[in-house]
Design a protein around this motif. Structure first.
Motif, PDB file in Angstrom:
ATOM      1  N   GLU A 664       0.826  -1.211   0.000  1.00 14.08           N
ATOM      2  CA  GLU A 664       0.000   0.000   0.000  1.00 14.08           C
ATOM      3  C   GLU A 664       0.859   1.259   0.000  1.00 14.08           C
ATOM      4  O   GLU A 664       0.534   2.254  -0.655  1.00 14.08           O
ATOM      5  CB  GLU A 664      -0.920  -0.017   1.217  1.00 14.08           C
ATOM      6  N   TYR A 665       1.963   1.215   0.729  1.00 14.23           N
ATOM      7  CA  TYR A 665       2.863   2.367   0.759  1.00 14.23           C
ATOM      8  C   TYR A 665       3.476   2.609  -0.623  1.00 14.23           C
ATOM      9  O   TYR A 665       3.547   3.741  -1.105  1.00 14.23           O
ATOM     10  CB  TYR A 665       3.959   2.141   1.802  1.00 14.23           C
ATOM     11  N   LEU A 666       3.916   1.530  -1.289  1.00  9.70           N
ATOM     12  CA  LEU A 666       4.498   1.680  -2.620  1.00  9.70           C
ATOM     13  C   LEU A 666       3.464   2.174  -3.625  1.00  9.70           C
ATOM     14  O   LEU A 666       3.784   2.971  -4.518  1.00  9.70           O
ATOM     15  CB  LEU A 666       5.093   0.336  -3.078  1.00  9.70           C
ATOM     16  N   THR A 667       2.226   1.706  -3.502  1.00  9.93           N
ATOM     17  CA  THR A 667       1.169   2.181  -4.403  1.00  9.93           C
ATOM     18  C   THR A 667       0.936   3.674  -4.235  1.00  9.93           C
ATOM     19  O   THR A 667       0.765   4.408  -5.214  1.00  9.93           O
ATOM     20  CB  THR A 667      -0.138   1.409  -4.128  1.00  9.93           C
ATOM     21  N   LYS A 668       0.934   4.134  -3.003  1.00  6.17           N
ATOM     22  CA  LYS A 668       0.766   5.567  -2.755  1.00  6.17           C
ATOM     23  C   LYS A 668       1.938   6.362  -3.330  1.00  6.17           C
ATOM     24  O   LYS A 668       1.755   7.423  -3.921  1.00  6.17           O
ATOM     25  CB  LYS A 668       0.649   5.815  -1.257  1.00  6.17           C
ATOM     26  N   MET A 669       3.161   5.823  -3.188  1.00  8.66           N
ATOM     27  CA  MET A 669       4.325   6.533  -3.692  1.00  8.66           C
ATOM     28  C   MET A 669       4.376   6.535  -5.211  1.00  8.66           C
ATOM     29  O   MET A 669       4.957   7.453  -5.809  1.00  8.66           O
ATOM     30  CB  MET A 669       5.603   5.899  -3.129  1.00  8.66           C
ATOM     31  N   GLU A 670       3.763   5.545  -5.864  1.00 10.35           N
ATOM     32  CA  GLU A 670       3.723   5.544  -7.333  1.00 10.35           C
ATOM     33  C   GLU A 670       3.003   6.780  -7.857  1.00 10.35           C
ATOM     34  O   GLU A 670       3.398   7.372  -8.871  1.00 10.35           O
ATOM     35  CB  GLU A 670       3.031   4.274  -7.829  1.00 10.35           C
ATOM     36  N   LYS A 671       1.934   7.174  -7.157  1.00  6.50           N
ATOM     37  CA  LYS A 671       1.192   8.368  -7.578  1.00  6.50           C
ATOM     38  C   LYS A 671       2.030   9.620  -7.393  1.00  6.50           C
ATOM     39  O   LYS A 671       1.917  10.575  -8.157  1.00  6.50           O
ATOM     40  CB  LYS A 671      -0.108   8.466  -6.782  1.00  6.50           C
ATOM     41  N   GLU A 672       2.873   9.626  -6.365  1.00  4.26           N
ATOM     42  CA  GLU A 672       3.731  10.776  -6.113  1.00  4.26           C
ATOM     43  C   GLU A 672       4.858  10.852  -7.136  1.00  4.26           C
ATOM     44  O   GLU A 672       5.189  11.917  -7.649  1.00  4.26           O
ATOM     45  CB  GLU A 672       4.321  10.688  -4.698  1.00  4.26           C
ATOM     46  N   VAL A 673       5.471   9.696  -7.405  1.00  8.75           N
ATOM     47  CA  VAL A 673       6.653   9.665  -8.259  1.00  8.75           C
ATOM     48  C   VAL A 673       6.275   9.703  -9.736  1.00  8.75           C
ATOM     49  O   VAL A 673       6.982  10.283 -10.558  1.00  8.75           O
ATOM     50  CB  VAL A 673       7.484   8.393  -7.940  1.00  8.75           C
ATOM     51  N   GLY A 674       5.161   9.068 -10.072  1.00  8.95           N
ATOM     52  CA  GLY A 674       4.756   9.033 -11.470  1.00  8.95           C
ATOM     53  C   GLY A 674       5.323   7.846 -12.227  1.00  8.95           C
ATOM     54  O   GLY A 674       5.374   7.850 -13.452  1.00  8.95           O
ATOM     55  N   LYS A 675       5.787   6.819 -11.522  1.00 14.63           N
ATOM     56  CA  LYS A 675       6.305   5.612 -12.180  1.00 14.63           C
ATOM     57  C   LYS A 675       6.007   4.416 -11.295  1.00 14.63           C
ATOM     58  O   LYS A 675       5.721   4.539 -10.106  1.00 14.63           O
ATOM     59  CB  LYS A 675       7.813   5.716 -12.436  1.00 14.63           C
ATOM     60  N   LYS A 676       6.097   3.222 -11.894  1.00 13.72           N
ATOM     61  CA  LYS A 676       5.803   1.988 -11.193  1.00 13.72           C
ATOM     62  C   LYS A 676       6.933   1.675 -10.216  1.00 13.72           C
ATOM     63  O   LYS A 676       8.111   1.732 -10.550  1.00 13.72           O
ATOM     64  CB  LYS A 676       5.640   0.846 -12.206  1.00 13.72           C
ATOM     65  N   LEU A 677       6.564   1.343  -8.973  1.00 14.18           N
ATOM     66  CA  LEU A 677       7.528   0.944  -7.954  1.00 14.18           C
ATOM     67  C   LEU A 677       7.237  -0.500  -7.559  1.00 14.18           C
ATOM     68  O   LEU A 677       6.140  -0.801  -7.080  1.00 14.18           O
ATOM     69  CB  LEU A 677       7.441   1.854  -6.718  1.00 14.18           C
ATOM     70  N   ASN A 678       8.190  -1.370  -7.774  1.00 14.19           N
ATOM     71  CA  ASN A 678       8.005  -2.787  -7.499  1.00 14.19           C
ATOM     72  C   ASN A 678       8.620  -3.153  -6.156  1.00 14.19           C
ATOM     73  O   ASN A 678       9.634  -2.581  -5.735  1.00 14.19           O
ATOM     74  CB  ASN A 678       8.652  -3.636  -8.600  1.00 14.19           C
ATOM     75  N   LEU A 679       8.018  -4.116  -5.495  1.00 14.85           N
ATOM     76  CA  LEU A 679       8.546  -4.623  -4.237  1.00 14.85           C
ATOM     77  C   LEU A 679       9.808  -5.433  -4.526  1.00 14.85           C
ATOM     78  O   LEU A 679       9.803  -6.353  -5.326  1.00 14.85           O
ATOM     79  CB  LEU A 679       7.495  -5.500  -3.547  1.00 14.85           C
ATOM     80  N   ARG A 680      10.923  -5.059  -3.872  1.00 14.33           N
ATOM     81  CA  ARG A 680      12.196  -5.719  -4.123  1.00 14.33           C
ATOM     82  C   ARG A 680      12.196  -7.128  -3.519  1.00 14.33           C
ATOM     83  O   ARG A 680      11.456  -7.435  -2.587  1.00 14.33           O
ATOM     84  CB  ARG A 680      13.348  -4.895  -3.541  1.00 14.33           C
ATOM     85  N   LEU A 714      33.109  10.633  -7.019  1.00 14.96           N
ATOM     86  CA  LEU A 714      33.190   9.239  -6.595  1.00 14.96           C
ATOM     87  C   LEU A 714      31.967   8.507  -7.127  1.00 14.96           C
ATOM     88  O   LEU A 714      30.835   8.816  -6.749  1.00 14.96           O
ATOM     89  CB  LEU A 714      33.261   9.149  -5.068  1.00 14.96           C
ATOM     90  N   GLN A 715      32.207   7.550  -8.013  1.00 16.31           N
ATOM     91  CA  GLN A 715      31.113   6.796  -8.609  1.00 16.31           C
ATOM     92  C   GLN A 715      30.588   5.777  -7.602  1.00 16.31           C
ATOM     93  O   GLN A 715      31.352   5.048  -6.980  1.00 16.31           O
ATOM     94  CB  GLN A 715      31.584   6.083  -9.877  1.00 16.31           C
ATOM     95  N   GLY A 716      29.271   5.746  -7.429  1.00 14.24           N
ATOM     96  CA  GLY A 716      28.671   4.815  -6.483  1.00 14.24           C
ATOM     97  C   GLY A 716      27.198   4.637  -6.768  1.00 14.24           C
ATOM     98  O   GLY A 716      26.736   4.855  -7.888  1.00 14.24           O
ATOM     99  N   ARG A 717      26.463   4.278  -5.738  1.00 13.60           N
ATOM    100  CA  ARG A 717      25.036   4.001  -5.901  1.00 13.60           C
ATOM    101  C   ARG A 717      24.275   4.673  -4.771  1.00 13.60           C
ATOM    102  O   ARG A 717      24.671   4.602  -3.600  1.00 13.60           O
ATOM    103  CB  ARG A 717      24.774   2.503  -5.916  1.00 13.60           C
ATOM    104  N   LEU A 718      23.177   5.317  -5.136  1.00 17.06           N
ATOM    105  CA  LEU A 718      22.313   6.011  -4.186  1.00 17.06           C
ATOM    106  C   LEU A 718      21.099   5.134  -3.911  1.00 17.06           C
ATOM    107  O   LEU A 718      20.375   4.747  -4.837  1.00 17.06           O
ATOM    108  CB  LEU A 718      21.882   7.375  -4.738  1.00 17.06           C
ATOM    109  N   PHE A 719      20.873   4.815  -2.626  1.00 14.53           N
ATOM    110  CA  PHE A 719      19.769   3.939  -2.224  1.00 14.53           C
ATOM    111  C   PHE A 719      18.695   4.763  -1.522  1.00 14.53           C
ATOM    112  O   PHE A 719      19.006   5.604  -0.666  1.00 14.53           O
ATOM    113  CB  PHE A 719      20.276   2.847  -1.274  1.00 14.53           C
ATOM    114  N   LEU A 720      17.441   4.505  -1.872  1.00  9.54           N
ATOM    115  CA  LEU A 720      16.310   5.212  -1.285  1.00  9.54           C
ATOM    116  C   LEU A 720      15.366   4.204  -0.637  1.00  9.54           C
ATOM    117  O   LEU A 720      14.972   3.224  -1.270  1.00  9.54           O
ATOM    118  CB  LEU A 720      15.544   6.001  -2.353  1.00  9.54           C
ATOM    119  N   SER A 721      15.034   4.449   0.617  1.00 13.89           N
ATOM    120  CA  SER A 721      14.051   3.625   1.307  1.00 13.89           C
ATOM    121  C   SER A 721      13.007   4.546   1.927  1.00 13.89           C
ATOM    122  O   SER A 721      13.032   5.760   1.729  1.00 13.89           O
ATOM    123  CB  SER A 721      14.723   2.762   2.384  1.00 13.89           C
ATOM    124  N   ALA A 722      12.102   3.965   2.688  1.00 21.61           N
ATOM    125  CA  ALA A 722      11.026   4.774   3.279  1.00 21.61           C
ATOM    126  C   ALA A 722      11.554   5.750   4.314  1.00 21.61           C
ATOM    127  O   ALA A 722      10.927   6.767   4.589  1.00 21.61           O
ATOM    128  CB  ALA A 722       9.977   3.847   3.907  1.00 21.61           C
TER     129      ALA A 722
END
Length: 1021
Positions: A664-680, A714-722
């Motif tokens: 439900e949280y990811l579904t709500k964030m999809e509307k905010e972000v404008g793209k599909k968010l899948n459960l990892r 510095l090349q790396g990866r940015l991680f986003l969580s709740a």
């Protein structure tokens, strides 16, 4: 070369509170303060590093400790001192100065001048480890000393201190122990001599006492097996209370399918295979377990000593560790073992010890009939000496202990079956216990009112009433009249005053009690509602809370705040060590909480502003669920820190809807972000959690490849969580990682491409002042306000990354009222139709235009059109209105009578907090029936949130005015064309309309003023 100085004792001192300072060269140290004793026994060891035996001397000074000495005289008055040349020690046999009484040299100034200040017993050695092997003195189990000295030698074990320079290594405690044995044997011979013939001249009858430095072994034979020793310990167990967990926190809290007796044997039996396996797993070498022995003292106990070599780390070499394991409780069903760990060879290792408390109690009954054991291991760090590095030492010790016990728990789980959380709920067990521990109102009232004030006031009132009943009415005299009886003497007046004061105090007590009872239990016992993340806080107790009342007590209560919601505890009466046992539950939350704010207040009535007694912040991501389940929180704030106030909390965070809450949280964030968010996947989430040492409830939302801009990218990866933003990079084995909470973000800025960013737009995250200082190594700079600034660039898809980051930040930082307003706007927009995925720029006529501004200008049409001419006036106006890097192309004829050009610029931060590039296309054409022009403008802002969802259309209609020859009318229309749907359409439309209405008024006003000013200048010339 090391010099050992042993301060044993003093006698015949002029004061009863004293301590000793020892100085060798520039190095100083001091003993603990002993109070109420004119013949103190310190038995403390000091180790100094010396370079030149000939020039060095030992200066031993005895000081009087005065509690009221104040800040400028905190060291106390000197009672005398002793100077000993080091070369004289080197000249002694075995380079050891035997225990010798030295008379204190009288001070030249102070209140102890010209007085015999007493004597001090010292011994000094230049020998290190193994020096006692060459000693000819025999250590006897008993020594015979004078009665005068017998009491002095019954003391505690020797404390070890060390004074060293920055390069000198620590000294092993074993050195001091060996040397103290030789001292004990030497003391026996000294004090067995005829004391009358000595230079001290003291004499008395002899008595026999145990040696100070040799543990007193009881009459139990040392040949007892471990099983027999435990059985003997059980027979001596007299229902001792279970000790509280240590304040450092919980290291392991697990239930195993094994009896407490078997688990105790498995862990602590001699030659335990589990200990061997654990030592091999942790890289520990030379494990040596001493035998379990009975030791005497105030309380007989079973103990042993274990030594081993800790494996080397990046910061610390291989060091020797010594564990003293002592049974505190053992009754066959419950076992409690205290372990004291000393590592003197680590930096500052002689200033602290690590304490571990193992508690093994019966677990819940199982349906299979098997026994279970609840193993609870807590820890604490105990400092012997004050040090400026205390915070760093605590942090390093916490990290090391947790790492060791993670391996301990994993290995134990491989050998024993653990009880699944579905079989037993620690939360339910704890909360059920707390529910039964609340005091009744009658008991609380009895404890509160049973004091001298109430008893004395009641007695006085009853006494006066009885006196009135026994007395006859007096005649009217003085200024009295019928119905008014005044005091007839000063004694009566004083009695009345005392009675009034007492009654007033009783009234205040009763008033406070009633108010507190009405306030009590405001949120205690209120159950949570809804599905999602449920936070439960059990407030157990508080210690050393600050006292603001003149009586030295306070009326404390606690307010907890999480995700904008608050819960309030009950108020406790007249105490600085309250016992609450309150259970507070927060309603279910859509996203997992990050922090819990705790603040303690002093209750002073419902109409007075409460005074804060201290506050704290609990970060859920920096504590495991086990630590949260039983933790002591130190309060911050001036009154709390001066009192060293702490709260005992038990915190439980549960997801009562399982994976559905996350979906439900990811579904709500999809509307905010404008793209599909899948459960990892579980593996991806587990890797993410381990990478940043996050709790298991944290789940990954999205991640992006990017560059962290510092001195070098510095090349790396940015991680986003709740709850967090995290960055990780691994460059040739050099790892860089950090994370911070969304709540710590103060602002997010989007910067346009530049030469410094190699043609890539940048995203700047600015943290709040004083937040996430442990991530400083990842920040590019720190602004004048003390805020850390993190620069990220070179995203594969900058628009997607920026939209996702902005949406997550807004969601975490919006207040509940703002979220409700957005939800209402989303509901209003459900019936609104929008354009979907328009691929090209639309014609101006396709958007609905509304007039936002119209005015009469005192300048001609040609003058106004200079604003669209590409000349100096246009650049000047746009620069003043906040458009940087303004650039235009030439007008080109695209159709008969229709001209077109393109513009580009960047809004300043005063115009838009997001900044970003703006591109425009302008078309101008003459009006059909009247003299004038129409200018249509289509504006796009790709770098702002949802910038690819809409286009802004502006229309300027400029025509000749009929009121004056050199005047014109100007009307401005605005419209928004939606290319993609979004729930924020109404919100964005309102914001753009309001912003551009004011902006267009400002621009047209600037045009009129600049042209009129230029005209006046021309006329003056």
């Amino acid at each position: 070369m090391r010099l050992y100085v042993y301060v044993l004792q003093a006698k015949d001192l002029l004061v009863r509170d004293s301590y000793v300072k020892v100085q060798v060269g520039k190095n100083k140290s001091k003993t603990r303060i002993l109070k109420n004793n004119a013949n103190p026994i310190w038995n403390e060891e000091f180790v100094f590093r010396i370079q030149d035996v000939e020039d060095e001397e030992v200066l031993v000074s005895v000081f009087n400790h005065d509690d009221d000495s104040g800040f400028l005289n905190s060291s106390g008055d000197s009672m005398g001192r002793v100077r000993i040349r080091v070369w004289s020690v080197a000249a002694e046999d075995n380079q050891v100065l035997p225990p010798t009484w030295f008379s204190l040299e009288q001070p030249k100034t102070g209140k102890f001048t010209n007085k015999d200040c007493g004597k001090i017993l010292l011994t000094i050695s230049l020998r290190g480890k193994g020096h006692d092997a060459s000693s000819n003195h025999t250590l006897y189990p008993h020594s015979y000393v004078n009665d005068e000295d017998s009491e002095e030698f019954i003391g505690t074990c020797v404390l070890s201190h060390e004074v060293f320079n920055s390069k000198s290594p620590s000294v092993m405690i074993a050195d001091g122990k060996h040397f103290m044995k030789s001292i004990a044997s030497r003391l026996e011979k000294i004090f067995n001599k005829n004391e009358e013939a000595s230079r001290i001249g003291d004499s008395s009858d002899v008595s026999s006492i145990p040696s100070d430095y040799e543990d007193c072994v009881e009459e139990h034979p040392s040949s007892l097996s471990f099983k027999e020793a435990i059985e003997m310990l059980q027979s001596r167990d007299d229902d001792k209370e279970m000790p509280e967990n240590l304040q450092g926190g919980i290291l392991l809290d697990q239930v195993y399918v094994v009896s407490p007796y078997d688990l105790n044997t498995f862990l602590f039996a001699p030659d335990s295979q589990f200990r061997r396996d654990l030592a091999e797993l942790q890289g520990t070498k030379d494990l040596q377990e001493g035998p379990w022995q009975w030791k005497s003292g105030d309380i007989s106990c079973l103990m042993r000593v274990v030594t081993y070599l800790n494996a080397a780390t990046k910061l610390v070499k291989v060091v020797t560790a010594t564990e003293q394991q002592t049974y505190i409780k053992a009754n066959g069903c419950e076992f409690v073992i205290m372990v004291n760990v000393s590592t003197p060879e680590v930096p500052f290792g002689n200033t602290f010890n690590i304490e571990l408390l193992y508690k093994m109690i019966p677990g819940p009954e199982l349906s299979s009939g098997e026994e279970s054991c609840h193993l609870l291991i807590s820890w604490a760090i105990k400092f012997h000496q004050s040090t400026m590095m205390k915070g760093m030492i605590e942090g390093g010790a916490r990290q090391g202990v947790k790492g060791s016990f993670d391996q301990f728990a994993n290995l134990l789980a491989q050998n024993l079956k653990t009880l699944d959380s579905t079989d037993v709920s620690e939360k339910d067990r704890v909360l059920a216990t707390l529910e039964t521990e609340h005091q009744s109102d009658w008991k609380l009232a009895t404890e509160y009112f049973w004091n001298f004030t109430l008893v004395s006031a009641t007695f006085m009132v009853l006494y006066v009433l009885w006196h009135i009943l026994l007395s006859e009415s007096s005649k009217v005299q003085g200024l009295e009249f019928y119905g008014l009886d005044l005091p007839d003497s000063f004694g009566e007046l004083i009695t009345c005053a005392i009675l009034v004061i007492q009654v007033e105090r009783v009234y205040n007590m009763v008033s406070h009690f009633v108010q507190v009872r009405l306030q009590r239990g405001n949120d205690h016992g209120v159950k949570s509602q809804g599905d999602g993340w449920v936070l439960t806080v059990a407030l157990i107790e508080g210690v050393n809370l600050a006292a603001l009342e003149s009586t030295g007590f306070s009326y404390p209560y606690v307010v907890f705040t999480c995700n904008g919601k608050t819960r309030t505890s009950s108020v406790k009466l007249h105490t600085c060590d309250p016992q609450w046992n309150d259970v507070l539950e927060f309603d279910a939350m859509e996203e997992p909480p990050s922090v819990l704010d705790v603040e303690v207040f002093d209750f002073d009535g419902p109409f007075y502003q409460a005074t804060s007694l201290g506050h704290a912040e609990i970060n859920f991501l920096k504590h495991t669920s086990t630590e949260l389940a039983d933790m002591w929180v130190s309060l911050k704030g001036k009154p709390a820190q001066s009192s060293q106030s702490k709260l005992h909390l038990r915190i439980f965070l549960d997801n009562n809807n399982g994976v559905e809450t996350i979906k439900e949280y990811l579904t709500k964030m999809e509307k905010e972000v404008g793209k599909k968010l899948n459960l990892r996947s579980p593996h991806k989430n587990s890797t993410f959690q381990k990478l940043f040492a996050l709790p298991p409830e944290e789940f990954l939302i999205s991640d992006f490849t990017c560059q962290l801009k510092r001195k070098l990218p510095l090349q790396g990866r940015l991680f986003l969580s709740a709850r967090i933003v995290g960055f990780y990079a691994n460059l040739f084995g050099y790892k860089t990682k950090f994370f911070f909470l969304w709540e710590d973000v103060n602002d997010i800025q989007l910067l346009p491409p530049s030469l410094a960013s190699v043609g890539s737009p940048s995203l700047v995250i600015i943290l709040r002042k004083g937040r996430c200082l442990d991530a400083t190594h990842g920040a590019k700079s720190q602004d004048e306000e003390g805020r850390l600034r993190f620069y990220f660039q070179s995203f594969v898809s900058f628009n997607v990354a920026s939209r996702t980051i902005m949406a997550l930040w807004r969601t975490r930082t919006l207040t509940p009222n703002q979220k409700a307003q957005i939800a209402e706007e989303q509901k209003d927009q459900e019936e609104t139709s929008v354009l979907e995925d328009a691929g090209s720029i639309l014609d101006v006529e396709d958007s609905k235009m509304s007039r936002v501004y119209a005015t009469e200008l005192r300048i001609s049409i040609d003058s106004v059109m200079e604003m669209f001419g590409g000349g100096k006036l246009e650049y000047k106006i746009m620069e003043k209105s906040g458009c940087h890097n303004y650039a235009t192309s030439l007008w080109e004829l695209v159709n008969p009578g229709v001209f077109e050009r393109r513009l580009s610029y960047r809004f300043s931060r005063l115009v838009s907090i997001f900044g970003g590039e703006v591109t425009c296309t302008q078309e101008k054409s003459p009006l059909a029936n009247v003299e004038g022009w129409i200018v249509d403008e289509v504006m796009t802002q790709p770098d702002v949130p949802f910038g690819d969802h809409f286009q802004i259309h502006l229309r300027y209609e400029i025509e000749k005015s009929s009121l004056a020859h050199n005047a014109c009318k100007c009307a401005v229309f605005i419209g928004i064309t939606w290319l993609k749907s979004t729930k924020f359409q109404q919100r964005i439309t309102r914001n753009i309309t309001d912003k551009f209405t004011n902006r267009l008024k400002e621009i047209i006003g600037l045009v009129e003023r600049e042209i009129l000013f230029a005209t006046q200048q021309d006329n003056c010339i």
